[in-house]
Design a protein around this motif. Structure first.
Motif, PDB file in Angstrom:
ATOM      1  N   TYR A  71       2.155  10.883  -9.052  1.00 28.66           N
ATOM      2  CA  TYR A  71       1.219  11.621 -10.252  1.00 28.66           C
ATOM      3  C   TYR A  71       0.671  12.903  -9.799  1.00 28.66           C
ATOM      4  O   TYR A  71       0.469  13.492 -11.059  1.00 28.66           O
ATOM      5  CB  TYR A  71       0.200  10.552 -10.458  1.00 28.66           C
ATOM      6  N   ILE A  72       0.484  12.781  -8.380  1.00 29.83           N
ATOM      7  CA  ILE A  72      -0.304  14.223  -8.040  1.00 29.83           C
ATOM      8  C   ILE A  72       0.952  15.669  -8.372  1.00 29.83           C
ATOM      9  O   ILE A  72       0.581  16.220  -8.586  1.00 29.83           O
ATOM     10  CB  ILE A  72      -0.674  14.085  -6.835  1.00 29.83           C
ATOM     11  N   CYS A 113       1.642   1.544  -3.711  1.00 27.50           N
ATOM     12  CA  CYS A 113       0.191   2.546  -4.607  1.00 27.50           C
ATOM     13  C   CYS A 113       0.764   4.398  -4.088  1.00 27.50           C
ATOM     14  O   CYS A 113       0.500   5.311  -4.628  1.00 27.50           O
ATOM     15  CB  CYS A 113      -1.109   1.942  -3.505  1.00 27.50           C
ATOM     16  N   PHE A 114       0.255   3.905  -2.258  1.00 26.42           N
ATOM     17  CA  PHE A 114       1.012   5.530  -2.114  1.00 26.42           C
ATOM     18  C   PHE A 114       1.782   6.522  -2.915  1.00 26.42           C
ATOM     19  O   PHE A 114       1.045   7.699  -3.226  1.00 26.42           O
ATOM     20  CB  PHE A 114       0.769   5.574  -0.924  1.00 26.42           C
ATOM     21  N   LEU A 124       0.627  -1.163  -0.535  1.00 23.88           N
ATOM     22  CA  LEU A 124       0.271  -0.085  -0.025  1.00 23.88           C
ATOM     23  C   LEU A 124       1.036   1.068  -0.517  1.00 23.88           C
ATOM     24  O   LEU A 124       0.651   2.073  -0.301  1.00 23.88           O
ATOM     25  CB  LEU A 124      -1.085  -0.188   0.976  1.00 23.88           C
ATOM     26  N   PHE A 125       2.248   1.085   0.753  1.00 27.81           N
ATOM     27  CA  PHE A 125       3.010   1.919   1.101  1.00 27.81           C
ATOM     28  C   PHE A 125       3.152   2.678  -0.330  1.00 27.81           C
ATOM     29  O   PHE A 125       3.403   3.549  -1.210  1.00 27.81           O
ATOM     30  CB  PHE A 125       4.102   2.293   1.511  1.00 27.81           C
ATOM     31  N   CYS A 155       2.967   6.424  -5.660  1.00 28.42           N
ATOM     32  CA  CYS A 155       2.563   6.272  -6.981  1.00 28.42           C
ATOM     33  C   CYS A 155       1.436   7.432  -7.368  1.00 28.42           C
ATOM     34  O   CYS A 155       2.373   8.284  -8.043  1.00 28.42           O
ATOM     35  CB  CYS A 155       1.833   5.455  -8.105  1.00 28.42           C
ATOM     36  N   LEU A 156       0.599   7.512  -6.340  1.00 30.73           N
ATOM     37  CA  LEU A 156      -0.829   8.733  -6.453  1.00 30.73           C
ATOM     38  C   LEU A 156       0.137   9.925  -5.881  1.00 30.73           C
ATOM     39  O   LEU A 156       0.119  10.927  -6.654  1.00 30.73           O
ATOM     40  CB  LEU A 156      -1.267   8.371  -5.474  1.00 30.73           C
ATOM     41  N   LEU A 157       1.432   9.799  -5.201  1.00 29.35           N
ATOM     42  CA  LEU A 157       1.660  10.991  -4.880  1.00 29.35           C
ATOM     43  C   LEU A 157       2.331  11.536  -5.621  1.00 29.35           C
ATOM     44  O   LEU A 157       2.345  12.857  -6.368  1.00 29.35           O
ATOM     45  CB  LEU A 157       3.039  10.668  -3.753  1.00 29.35           C
TER      46      LEU A 157
END
Lengths: 418, 466
Positions: free
Chosen positions: B27-28, B20-21, B17-18, B23-25
């Motif tokens: 991307y933003i 995934c976190f 999950l870290f 990746c999202l970070l």
């Protein structure tokens, strides 16, 4: 440190006061001071609750409640800015949430007894999730609401609690059986069908929600939590593969069968094909992120109203526009810290069921915030679901407080090794 | 042992999950840093317009500080001089966009000299809720006089200060009232006489005989003739291939030198000169006079349309010599041509926006006058200028003669596919110590000497009285 932890509350309270102050100066909240007693009540309860929570907990638990209030303050301030008429209702829900939270923490021992009745928990979850099929009302394109008189509730929000409880209870008891490799199917090791039936059942319900209630977000959330908790309990990759296969088949079938799934997917792949039609929300949300840039437009100086329903599902876009990358990063980071605290609480527990329950609560928070943030940024297809503690909504607020209550309750000294 | 393994798997999930976190970070960060400018400036992003809608737009002022457009409150816009000033001010409307000064000085009028809107709370220190005033070179007196003088003719008038390049008037008729533009939008768009077109800088017309001033200068420069040569105008010229160029209105000028040919606007002489120069030299002449050079500033113009010189036959070359063939130019360009002879062969860069003034009265932008092109030598410019004075004194342009005032000019009567001839008059006049260069065009109105020249006189007389 422990006795001073109430000092932590000054940070979220500062956000609340500065936010309301700005809005009053900007004349967004003028001529309406009815909210003041509610704000006072929230502030007083928050401080009292934190002082109460300091006792008999380990160090980790001290951080949980201030974080929750931090999210809630941002939510309150944003709702006051975006939909002032919902400010008082949200304050009220926050108070109710804190009351429920207190009850959960205080009577956690007695609530533990429920964990023995795992199938009843499963049944409760099933009833809650299926209730909208029978007497559900469609609001905002999803048939996942129940309306009685003036009250509306989203049963799936409470279903979340029961599914975590059920999975923790069921998996901790049956994990030995579930890890028993009895049948080999290609490269998957699977136990007899009767043991995995409840899991298949949950996955099936998730797909059903996906299809019948058009509630893609909750479906993804339930599915995800089931997969993660199963893996945490058994460590079996076979389940993960099985679940992924199930998911892919379900997704492909529903893609071909249902228009709304196709639309969501098409919007995700290329929102610029129809920026003023189906993809309007997502495109406007992307503009909000771009317009915000690094530093944002400044609180109450942006134009988040171009995004329809910005105070619920898209509240994160409004935050990103007005507070910029700085704001959005801070919030994502805070969610991750919250998740990590939950995992640390789980790691400190002694009993399997407690480990799974704490890890489950932490994971469901993480998944929920991840799914909605990824959705509004077009990282994943958009699925309507609330941002825990921040989005407007009573059901979401209360259920999130209950889950947070579990986490605090599980950090009690007698549960933990430390 | 069992417990340890559960914790191990919980830890695995946490690590996943870290991931995934992160990746999202990333991307933003990509979205809000790298893609931010693209998204913010996307034309579909209404936020830019919304920011602008909150600002009290600055005023547009004429050279003497008179208000041509102003906003008394956010969202409203008044144009006190209405239709006469419309080709200059343009318009602004929520649904219809903007044009003219409202368009090209949009940022200045909104006070958005730098994009500070994304600096968060800091931006609020710099962002003013009142835009800047834009001061133009336009003289409202000249503009209104010219607008009235055109009466109900379709056409355009451009008046320049030949010595500075300042555009004093830019008139186009028919016009529209920018005060009511949004209500009239559909009707205006349906009208066949194109009221929204700024004929002064965007209308393209054959220049006709007004071009002869340039041909005269070119013929002398290229030494295909001299001041002494006598041409024999018999009223027609055999171009070969069975094509015969006729003098207009069956005139026969007889024996004329270059000066007389220009004064009488003799087509036969100028067609002969063009043929003597040939395609390449004509091409070079248009190049030298800047007909292929963009103005490159705030004035929105249509580029002149030149024929493909390499493909011209003798007949076409002769036609170019008298400003016909496929040649199309704007009245602004012809005013610039007139200005060249009035200003010792130098065309100054035409400009419209003089100053940008903050609400506090500070001038933050000021136009620098500069030379645009040196098209011919001062001596030769003086020579052609003297010819043009003769045109007004005793030639085709006597209708513009004003006793006591030096007026130069050249008439034009341009044949076109749209019906009656276009009437042209270009030239210059010394008015109160300023050298004004002008071009007057009247669509399908007949002879330049009889129709356009009197308009020049009206304008000059009116300005002398003011």
């Amino acid at each position: 440190m422990r006795n001073k932890s109430w000092l932590l509350m000054f940070f979220p309270m500062g956000i609340l006061f500065l936010g309301i102050g700005t809005l009053i100066l900007k004349k967004n909240l003028i001529g309406n001071s009815e909210f003041l007693p509610w704000v006072a009540a929230v502030v007083v309860s928050a401080f009292c609750l934190q002082v109460f929570l300091q006792r008999k907990r380990n160090l980790l638990a001290i951080w949980i409640f201030p974080l929750v209030i931090y999210f809630s303050s941002i939510g309150l301030v944003m709702i006051a800015r975006l939909k002032p008429e919902l400010f008082i209702p949200q304050l009220r829900w926050l108070l109710i949430g804190m009351a429920v939270f207190l009850l959960v923490v205080k009577y956690a021992d007695r609530l533990q007894e429920f964990l023995s009745y795992q199938y009843i928990l499963g049944l409760c979850c099933l009833i809650l999730l299926c209730s909208p099929f029978l007497f559900g009302t469609e609001i905002g394109g999803s048939r996942n609401w129940i309306v009685f008189g003036p009250f509306q509730m989203q049963p799936s929000e409470f279903g979340k609690i029961f599914i975590v409880l059920f999975l923790a209870a069921y998996l901790s008891e049956h994990k030995n059986v579930l890890t028993l490799p009895s049948k080999r199917f290609v490269f998957l090791y699977l136990p007899p069908l009767r043991f995995i039936a409840p899991l298949l059942c949950i996955w099936g319900i998730a797909i059903l929600m996906f299809v019948l209630q058009k509630d893609l977000g909750s479906a993804l959330l339930f599915f995800g939590i089931a997969v993660f908790m199963t893996y945490m309990a058994t460590g079996s990759r076979s389940y993960v593969f099985l679940a992924l296969a199930f998911f892919i088949i379900g997704a492909v079938v529903s893609y071909f069968l249902f228009g709304h799934v196709r639309v969501r997917f098409a919007v995700w792949l290329n929102p610029w094909a129809d920026p003023n039609g189906q993809a309007y929300q997502v495109v406007q949300s992307l503009f909000a992120f771009g317009t915000g840039g690094i530093w944002g437009t400044g609180f109450a100086h942006g134009h988040p109203f171009f995004i329809p329903e910005v105070h619920t599902d898209f509240i994160f876009s409004a935050i990103a526009e007005e507070f910029g990358l700085v704001g959005s990063m801070t919030i994502i980071l805070a969610y991750f810290i919250f998740f990590y605290l939950g995992i640390r609480i789980a790691m400190n527990c002694k009993r399997d069921i407690h480990i799974l329950l704490a890890a489950g609560c932490a994971t469901i928070f993480f998944l929920q915030s991840f799914i909605i943030i990824a959705g509004v940024t077009k990282f994943l297809p958009m699925t309507g679901i609330t941002l825990p503690f921040i989005s407007y909504g009573g059901s979401s607020m209360v259920s999130s407080f209950i889950l947070a209550g579990f986490l605090v309750a599980l950090s009690k000294k007698e549960n933990t090794g430390g | 042992m069992v417990k340890r393994s559960i914790k191990k798997y919980v830890w695995h999930s946490t690590v996943f999950l870290f991931g995934c976190f992160c990746c999202l970070l990333i991307y933003i960060i990509y979205l809000q840093v790298i893609k931010a400018d693209d998204l913010a400036s996307n034309p579909l992003n209404q936020r830019t317009t919304a920011v602008e809608a909150d600002i009290l737009r600055g005023s547009i002022l004429d050279a003497k500080g008179r208000k041509l457009a102003f906003s008394s409150q956010v969202g409203s816009r008044s144009y006190p001089m209405g239709a006469s000033m419309a080709p200059v001010t343009g318009y602004i409307g929520e649904k219809i966009g903007n044009a003219g000064v409202e368009s090209f000085a949009n940022r200045q009028l909104l006070g958005l000299t730098e994009n500070l809107s994304r600096l968060g709370p800091i931006a609020q220190l710099f962002v003013s809720d009142k835009g800047n005033d834009v001061k133009l070179t336009i003289d409202a007196d000249v503009q209104q006089t010219a607008y009235k003088a055109l009466e109900n003719h379709r056409g355009a008038v451009v008046v320049l200060d030949a010595q500075t390049g300042a555009v004093l008037a830019m008139v186009s008729r028919p016009s529209y009232d920018p005060n009511d533009i949004e209500a009239d939008w559909e009707t205006l768009n349906k009208q066949t006489d194109s009221p929204l077109l700024n004929r002064a800088s965007q209308g393209l017309y054959p220049p006709g005989s007004t071009l002869k001033v340039m041909i005269a200068d070119a013929a002398l420069k290229e030494q295909v003739t001299d001041l002494q040569e006598v041409f024999n105008c018999t009223g027609h010229l055999d171009l070969g291939g069975g094509y015969i160029l006729q003098e207009s209105h069956g005139a026969v000028h007889g024996k004329v030198n270059l000066e007389q040919a220009l004064t009488e606007s003799c087509n036969i002489t100028f067609a002969t000169l063009a043929m003597r120069m040939g395609a390449t030299k004509l091409d070079n002449t248009f190049e030298r006079y800047g007909f292929r050079k963009k103005l490159g500033n705030e004035i929105i113009e249509s580029m002149p349309h030149l024929p493909e010189f390499s493909k011209l036959n003798q007949g076409d070359i002769a036609q170019v010599g008298i400003g016909q063939s496929e040649l199309l130019v704007t009245p602004l360009r012809m005013a610039m041509l007139a200005a060249a002879f009035a200003n010792h062969g130098v065309i100054m860069q035409p400009y419209l926006m003089d100053e940008v003034i903050t609400p506090g009265g500070i001038i933050i932008e000021k136009n620098q006058q500069r030379q645009w092109l040196q098209v011919t030598s001062p001596e030769q410019a003086g020579l052609v200028d003297a010819f043009m004075e003769k045109v007004v004194l005793q030639g085709t342009g006597t209708a513009a003669r004003i006793s006591g005032i030096r007026v130069t000019g050249k008439t034009g009567t341009a044949e076109n596919s749209g019906g009656d001839d276009h009437a042209w008059f270009i030239g210059s006049a010394d008015v109160r110590g300023r050298k004004l260069a002008f071009a007057i065009l009247m669509e399908n109105s007949g002879g330049g000497g009889t129709e356009a020249a009197p308009i020049a006189k009206k304008i000059i007389v009116d300005l002398l009285e003011k």
